[in-house]
Enzyme design. Structure first.
Site, PDB file in Angstrom:
ATOM      1  N   CYS A  49      -6.171  19.964   6.199  1.00  8.66           N
ATOM      2  CA  CYS A  49      -6.279  18.701   5.856  1.00  8.66           C
ATOM      3  C   CYS A  49      -7.248  18.525   4.868  1.00  8.66           C
ATOM      4  O   CYS A  49      -7.469  19.589   3.576  1.00  8.66           O
ATOM      5  CB  CYS A  49      -7.753  18.291   6.991  1.00  8.66           C
ATOM      6  N   HIS A  79     -11.577  28.368  10.088  1.00  8.93           N
ATOM      7  CA  HIS A  79     -11.353  29.474  10.447  1.00  8.93           C
ATOM      8  C   HIS A  79     -10.552  30.058  10.231  1.00  8.93           C
ATOM      9  O   HIS A  79      -8.512  29.425  10.993  1.00  8.93           O
ATOM     10  CB  HIS A  79     -12.279  28.923  12.585  1.00  8.93           C
ATOM     11  N   CYS A 141     -17.463  18.847   5.141  1.00  5.34           N
ATOM     12  CA  CYS A 141     -16.782  17.723   4.910  1.00  5.34           C
ATOM     13  C   CYS A 141     -17.664  16.278   5.216  1.00  5.34           C
ATOM     14  O   CYS A 141     -18.377  16.118   6.184  1.00  5.34           O
ATOM     15  CB  CYS A 141     -15.233  18.430   6.446  1.00  5.34           C
ATOM     16  N   HIS A 169     -20.253  26.755  18.015  1.00  3.60           N
ATOM     17  CA  HIS A 169     -18.902  26.701  17.080  1.00  3.60           C
ATOM     18  C   HIS A 169     -20.603  26.004  16.104  1.00  3.60           C
ATOM     19  O   HIS A 169     -20.882  25.199  15.747  1.00  3.60           O
ATOM     20  CB  HIS A 169     -18.088  25.384  17.192  1.00  3.60           C
ATOM     21  N   GLU A 171     -20.536  23.782  13.488  1.00  2.00           N
ATOM     22  CA  GLU A 171     -20.916  22.531  13.129  1.00  2.00           C
ATOM     23  C   GLU A 171     -21.781  21.399  14.113  1.00  2.00           C
ATOM     24  O   GLU A 171     -22.689  21.502  13.838  1.00  2.00           O
ATOM     25  CB  GLU A 171     -19.076  21.601  13.268  1.00  2.00           C
ATOM     26  N   THR A 239     -16.033  16.793  15.982  1.00  2.00           N
ATOM     27  CA  THR A 239     -14.900  16.557  15.302  1.00  2.00           C
ATOM     28  C   THR A 239     -13.586  17.258  15.508  1.00  2.00           C
ATOM     29  O   THR A 239     -12.486  16.586  15.142  1.00  2.00           O
ATOM     30  CB  THR A 239     -15.003  16.644  13.896  1.00  2.00           C
ATOM     31  N   SER A 307     -10.869  28.800  15.565  1.00  2.00           N
ATOM     32  CA  SER A 307     -10.409  27.356  15.002  1.00  2.00           C
ATOM     33  C   SER A 307     -10.682  26.175  16.071  1.00  2.00           C
ATOM     34  O   SER A 307      -9.187  26.599  17.075  1.00  2.00           O
ATOM     35  CB  SER A 307      -9.156  27.282  14.416  1.00  2.00           C
ATOM     36  N   SER A 308     -11.143  26.003  16.089  1.00  2.00           N
ATOM     37  CA  SER A 308     -11.179  24.538  17.417  1.00  2.00           C
ATOM     38  C   SER A 308     -10.114  23.760  17.245  1.00  2.00           C
ATOM     39  O   SER A 308     -10.147  22.980  18.766  1.00  2.00           O
ATOM     40  CB  SER A 308     -12.583  23.966  17.792  1.00  2.00           C
ATOM     41  N   ASN A 309     -10.076  23.225  16.226  1.00  2.00           N
ATOM     42  CA  ASN A 309      -8.630  22.113  16.543  1.00  2.00           C
ATOM     43  C   ASN A 309      -7.474  22.861  16.753  1.00  2.00           C
ATOM     44  O   ASN A 309      -6.767  22.018  16.888  1.00  2.00           O
ATOM     45  CB  ASN A 309      -8.817  21.024  14.914  1.00  2.00           C
TER      46      ASN A 309
END
Ligand code: SF4
Length: 395
Positions: A49, A79, A141, A169, A171, A239, A307-309
């Site tokens: 991204c 991540h 970010c 996490h 964030e 996010t 990696s959460s996303n």
């Protein structure tokens, strides 16, 4: 035209070192490639991204601009194991996390350059860096700053922040520390099950003691008392969570407050802000679109296990087709695939995972996954389906 830092980091060519010609072919060919008995689809958007491109470019710039100085990362920059390993090989040191092994007994000093990862950092870490007096490069970010700003408003208005996120996490830890540093309260809920327990305690169906004893460590602020601190609630989300789950959780908490205080009063006691970032939202929507374009016989999601996303991309299909979250091409060995189970989080081996021929396989990748890893994984799947490498261009 003058080039501003933002212009520079928006340049998609920053991803040059992780280019895959196969993925470029898929991108320019409408996300579809037919190879023998296999139809390969890719999602409309996937992979690095804007925020990750920018963070990676900023570390590369730091290496170029500060030759001879120690460059430290607080923890993983993003991540993805390969990207962190690449930076380690370039000489970047890691203060903590899985890449900090060799520098266990060292730490940055005032001559060092220290990089704050894209996820941001805790208030304690930021204070530590300020006291040290080192050069700080902040790759946080801008999408992560949005929920931070909202939490400050919640604290000011004496609302407890309920974060849909993962306690460990980076964030979410940064959001929690910011709230605590301002004297506010927070509670982290990971999913609908935990949100249901929150609703039960709001409505009086669960005791304060039972609620607190069932929460994971660090899921709530010091001194948090459900009897006092759930009278006014504001929600945000990490996010990179699953958007549909966030909407469900917001509705559940709103309903619980309405049940306790009535619809009119609950309006004054509940606020919400969807802070899922655009890249996460688009990547999730793109998987849903690809599933309609299919139909898919299976989905392969490439990305780091932490990696959460990426984890949430595996959940978008909601069980309509098998979804395999893999680290990369090495996960595939003929008839066996090594992947992370979205239900248990365990790494498991599944045999007989390829469907009957012909089949359609969808591919996507997390926001921290280099194109090269995705391209190599597409090739590994085709290999496993007995299709010769020469039938696919590029690498
Ligand atoms: S996934 Fe979203 S929040 Fe994270 S770096 Fe990318 S754009 Fe920023």
């Amino acid at each position: 035209m003058t080039e501003t830092p933002v212009d520079r980091y928006e340049d998609p060519h920053q991803r040059y070192s992780y280019r895959s010609t196969l993925i470029e072919q898929l991108r320019s060919g409408g996300g579809e490639l037919n190879v023998g008995h296999v139809r390969v689809l890719t999602a409309r958007t996937f992979g690095f991204c804007w925020g990750v491109d920018r963070a990676v470019a900023m570390v590369r710039d730091a290496l170029e601009e500060h030759p001879g100085r120690a460059i430290w990362l607080l923890d993983q920059i993003i991540h993805n194991p390969q990207v962190n390993a690449d930076f380690k090989e370039m000489g970047v040191r890691f203060l903590r996390g899985p890449f900090s092994e060799s520098e266990k007994n060292e730490s940055p000093d005032e001559e060092s350059v220290v990089v704050i990862p894209a996820f941001s950092a805790t208030v304690e870490d930021i204070n530590m860096l300020n006291e040290l007096g080192c050069t700080v490069i902040d790759t946080t970010c801008p999408w992560v700053i949005r929920p931070h700003r909202r939490t400050l408003k919640y604290v000011e208005d004496q609302f407890t922040t309920v974060i849909h996120g993962l306690v460990q996490h980076e964030e979410t830890r940064a959001s929690c520390s910011l709230i605590a540093s301002q004297g506010g309260h927070y509670l982290v809920v990971a999913d609908q099950l935990e949100a249901q327990r929150l609703c039960d305690v709001i409505s009086g169906g669960m005791s304060r003691t039972e609620f607190l004893s069932g929460l994971p460590q660090n899921a709530y602020s010091d001194g948090f008392d459900p009897d006092q601190h759930l009278e006014r609630v504001g929600t945000i989300n990490q996010t990179t969570m699953l958007a549909s789950e966030t909407r469900e959780i917001e509705a559940m908490v709103r309903d619980a407050l309405q049940g306790r205080y009535g619809a009119d009063e609950a309006q004054e006691r509940f606020r919400e802000l969807n802070t899922i970032c655009r890249a996460t939202q688009e990547n999730q929507d793109s998987v849903a679109e690809m599933a309609e374009r299919g139909p898919l016989d299976l989905l392969v999601v490439v990305g780091g296990y932490d990696s959460s996303n990426t984890k949430n991309l595996t959940r978008v299909g909601g069980g309509q087709f098998p979804s395999y979250h893999v680290l990369g091409p090495d996960a595939i060995e003929g008839g066996t695939i090594r992947h992370r189970s979205p239900e248990t989080g365990e790494i498991v081996l599944t045999e007989g995972w390829l469907p009957a021929r012909p089949f359609t396989v969808g591919f996507t990748a997390g926001a921290s996954t280099p194109d090269t890893l995705l391209g190599d994984t597409v090739r590994a799947v085709l290999d496993a389906a007995d299709l010769p490498m020469g039938t696919v261009v590029g690498s």
